[in-house]
Scaffold this motif. Structure first.
Motif, short mmCIF file in Angstrom:
data_model
loop_
_atom_site.label_atom_id
_atom_site.label_comp_id
_atom_site.label_asym_id
_atom_site.label_seq_id
_atom_site.Cartn_x
_atom_site.Cartn_y
_atom_site.Cartn_z
N GLU A 215 0.82 -1.21 0.00
CA GLU A 215 0.00 0.00 0.00
C GLU A 215 0.85 1.26 0.00
OE1 GLU A 215 -3.32 0.25 2.69
OE2 GLU A 215 -3.31 -1.92 3.00
N TYR A 216 1.97 1.22 0.72
CA TYR A 216 2.80 2.41 0.88
C TYR A 216 4.27 2.02 0.76
CZ TYR A 216 3.93 7.10 2.55
OH TYR A 216 4.38 8.40 2.64
N PRO A 217 4.81 1.94 -0.46
CA PRO A 217 6.18 1.44 -0.67
C PRO A 217 7.25 2.47 -0.38
CG PRO A 217 5.17 1.98 -2.77
CD PRO A 217 4.11 2.22 -1.73
N GLU A 218 7.32 2.92 0.84
CA GLU A 218 8.36 3.86 1.27
C GLU A 218 8.93 3.36 2.60
OE1 GLU A 218 11.08 6.61 1.55
OE2 GLU A 218 9.84 6.33 -0.23
N GLU A 219 10.07 2.65 2.52
CA GLU A 219 10.61 1.95 3.68
C GLU A 219 10.95 2.87 4.84
OE1 GLU A 219 11.24 -0.56 0.08
OE2 GLU A 219 11.64 1.53 0.60
N ALA A 220 11.65 3.97 4.55
CA ALA A 220 12.14 4.84 5.62
C ALA A 220 10.99 5.44 6.44
CB ALA A 220 13.01 5.95 5.04
N THR A 221 9.94 5.86 5.76
CA THR A 221 8.80 6.46 6.46
C THR A 221 8.08 5.44 7.31
OG1 THR A 221 8.51 8.06 4.67
CG2 THR A 221 6.65 7.73 6.15
N VAL A 222 7.86 4.26 6.77
CA VAL A 222 7.17 3.20 7.52
C VAL A 222 7.99 2.80 8.74
CG1 VAL A 222 6.37 0.81 7.43
CG2 VAL A 222 5.91 2.33 5.51
N VAL A 223 9.31 2.64 8.57
CA VAL A 223 10.16 2.24 9.68
C VAL A 223 10.22 3.35 10.74
CG1 VAL A 223 12.53 1.65 10.33
CG2 VAL A 223 11.51 0.65 8.29
N PHE A 224 10.17 4.63 10.30
CA PHE A 224 10.15 5.73 11.27
C PHE A 224 8.94 5.61 12.19
CE2 PHE A 224 7.98 9.78 12.14
CZ PHE A 224 8.84 10.30 13.10
N PHE A 225 7.74 5.48 11.61
CA PHE A 225 6.53 5.39 12.42
C PHE A 225 6.52 4.10 13.25
CE2 PHE A 225 4.92 8.47 9.25
CZ PHE A 225 4.46 9.44 10.14
N TYR A 226 7.09 3.05 12.71
CA TYR A 226 7.18 1.80 13.47
C TYR A 226 8.07 1.99 14.70
CZ TYR A 226 8.96 -2.77 14.82
OH TYR A 226 9.37 -3.86 15.55
N ASN A 227 9.26 2.55 14.51
CA ASN A 227 10.17 2.78 15.64
C ASN A 227 9.55 3.70 16.68
OD1 ASN A 227 12.20 1.17 14.55
ND2 ASN A 227 13.17 2.88 13.49
N LEU A 228 8.84 4.73 16.21
CA LEU A 228 8.19 5.65 17.13
C LEU A 228 7.12 4.94 17.95
CD1 LEU A 228 7.93 8.62 18.08
CD2 LEU A 228 6.24 8.94 16.24
N THR A 229 6.34 4.07 17.30
CA THR A 229 5.29 3.33 18.01
C THR A 229 5.88 2.39 19.03
OG1 THR A 229 3.92 3.43 16.00
CG2 THR A 229 3.29 1.84 17.69
N VAL A 230 6.94 1.66 18.67
CA VAL A 230 7.58 0.74 19.60
C VAL A 230 8.15 1.50 20.80
CG1 VAL A 230 9.46 -0.92 19.91
CG2 VAL A 230 8.07 -1.00 17.85
N ALA A 231 8.78 2.65 20.54
CA ALA A 231 9.36 3.44 21.63
C ALA A 231 8.29 3.90 22.61
CB ALA A 231 10.11 4.64 21.05
N ILE A 232 7.13 4.34 22.09
CA ILE A 232 6.06 4.81 22.96
C ILE A 232 5.49 3.67 23.80
CG2 ILE A 232 3.73 5.78 22.98
CD1 ILE A 232 4.52 7.39 20.49
N ILE A 233 5.22 2.52 23.14
CA ILE A 233 4.67 1.37 23.87
C ILE A 233 5.68 0.85 24.89
CG2 ILE A 233 3.84 -1.01 23.63
CD1 ILE A 233 2.76 -0.24 20.88
N ALA A 234 6.95 0.74 24.48
CA ALA A 234 7.98 0.25 25.40
C ALA A 234 8.18 1.19 26.58
CB ALA A 234 9.30 0.05 24.64
N ALA A 235 8.05 2.50 26.34
CA ALA A 235 8.18 3.47 27.44
C ALA A 235 7.04 3.31 28.43
CB ALA A 235 8.20 4.89 26.88
N LEU A 239 7.86 2.09 32.22
CA LEU A 239 7.54 2.90 33.39
C LEU A 239 6.75 2.11 34.43
CD1 LEU A 239 6.61 6.30 31.68
CD2 LEU A 239 8.67 5.77 33.01
N ILE A 240 6.01 1.10 33.96
CA ILE A 240 5.24 0.27 34.89
C ILE A 240 6.10 -0.83 35.50
CG2 ILE A 240 3.29 -1.34 35.06
CD1 ILE A 240 1.92 0.24 32.83
N LEU A 241 6.91 -1.49 34.69
CA LEU A 241 7.66 -2.66 35.15
C LEU A 241 9.01 -2.31 35.76
CD1 LEU A 241 6.90 -5.19 32.26
CD2 LEU A 241 5.71 -4.90 34.44
#
Length: 377
Positions: A215-235, A239-241
């Motif tokens: 759907e969206y063949p742009e690797e750098a942009t997809v990986v940016f949003f993926y890394n941002l999502t993982v960082a937010i969820i992991a944070a 903070l809980i654990l």
């Protein structure tokens, strides 16, 4: 010439690129083990490394917005990227927790099932075709089984020593002593279930990422949003654990080096290359490099770290290589068959089109131009 260059990129370049990524992963794993052994929390590591990778890729969404070949980054695509981040973060949390309950040996053994899980999911989602009478399908199935078998040989069979270590070093060997395998302090049932869940999520990550790339063949942009999502969820999870607030303060050079290297070469470069390979070759191709990473670890351990080489590692690495190249042969033959079918279909369409060539020649030039413009709007 452009077509030749494109064919070279799609047909040849993914192989050395994935091999290079596996070599980088082995080095990053060694650096991560050194940092966590010195007291760094893996929750802190995930948050900082993915945040650093997202910072490196921050310009990519702004650059992709100026591209006319890309579709708009709508809610459907962003929601799938958010799902991808959720899968990735859950996979890492389950993996680390599973190792705490069991051992790295069990994690290495179960990770060898990633090609099988990926192959099954790819068939379910119709990304791979299996025709049992076809030589290419038989090669893919048999190669996957052979490669997994070789990985288990490396993990569980040590054998006599062939090459002796020159000096005591930090070992990359996947073999562990029997005390780790029979540890009474670990809940092996919970650990094995968590690790199995992790390595089911990894193939699912491959599948979802491949869908996003269509759907969206742009690797750098997809990986940016993926890394941002993982960082937010992991944070949020960290903070809980993570009960000790001082764990978020980096006091060691090893921890800082591990985070910077993992963010640059792992979360940024490695994820981008994996995403690019998924777009070009599909999930099964990428998953087949998982057991091959064991071979890379053995070779790097012997050449650079002075590890001893055992017969089990040599036999297992040979079996993995045979299985890997069998799958690659099946994939190549399948792609050649698809290419021949497309070429035959194109030739057939050209023959049918010759019947209308005389009529097309009588169409005015302006009318031909208008029809071309309408077709390409």
């Amino acid at each position: 010439m452009a077509l030749t260059g494109r064919s070279l990129m799609e047909g040849v370049l993914p192989f050395p690129a994935m091999m290079a990524m596996e070599c980088i992963n082995v080095g990053l794993n060694t650096l991560f083990k050194a940092a966590t052994a010195a007291g760094m929390s893996h929750h802190v590591f995930v948050v900082y490394s993915y945040s650093f990778a997202a910072l490196l890729l921050l310009p990519s969404p702004f650059i992709s917005r100026t591209s006319t070949r890309l579709p708009p980054l709508n809610f459907s695509i962003t929601s799938k990227i958010a799902l991808l981040g959720l899968i990735g973060s859950c996979s890492q949390i389950m993996g680390y927790t599973g190792i705490n309950y069991s051992s790295p040996t069990l994690a290495s053994a179960i990770s060898n099932l990633v090609p099988a899980f990926t192959f099954i999911l790819a068939i379910i989602f119709r990304m791979e075709k299996v025709v049992l009478k076809s030589n290419s399908s038989q090669a893919k199935v048999m190669g996957t089984i052979i490669s997994i078998s070789g990985a288990f040989v490396v993990t569980f069979y040590k054998g006599p020593r062939i090459i002796f270590s020159s000096s005591p070093t930090i070992s990359l060997s996947l073999h562990h002593n029997s005390q780790q395998l029979s540890s009474s302090d670990s809940n092996w049932v919970i650990g094995s279930l968590l690790l199995t869940a992790e390595y089911i999520l990894v193939p699912l990550w491959y599948i979802v990422q491949t869908k996003i790339m269509k759907e969206y063949p742009e690797e750098a942009t997809v990986v940016f949003f993926y890394n941002l999502t993982v960082a937010i969820i992991a944070a949020f999870v960290g903070l809980i654990l993570e009960k000790d607030p001082s764990a978020w303060i980096l006091r060691q050079n090893t921890a800082l080096a591990s985070i910077l290297c993992s963010g640059l070469f792992g979360s940024c470069l490695n994820n981008t290359v994996h995403t690019w390979a998924l777009r070009l070759k599909g999930p099964v191709f990428v998953a087949m490099f998982k057991p091959l990473s064991i071979v890379v670890a053995i070779v790097m351990g012997v050449l650079f770290l002075g590890d001893s080489l055992y017969l089990g590692s040599l036999i297992g690495a040979s079996i993995i290589s045979i299985g890997f190249y069998t799958v690659m042969w099946g994939k190549a033959k399948e792609e050649m068959g698809v290419g021949e079918e497309k070429q035959e279909g194109h030739s057939h369409n050209n023959l049918d089109g010759n019947k209308e060539s005389n009529e097309d020649q009588r169409v005015p030039l302006l009318g031909s131009y208008n029809r071309y413009s309408e077709d390409h709007v």
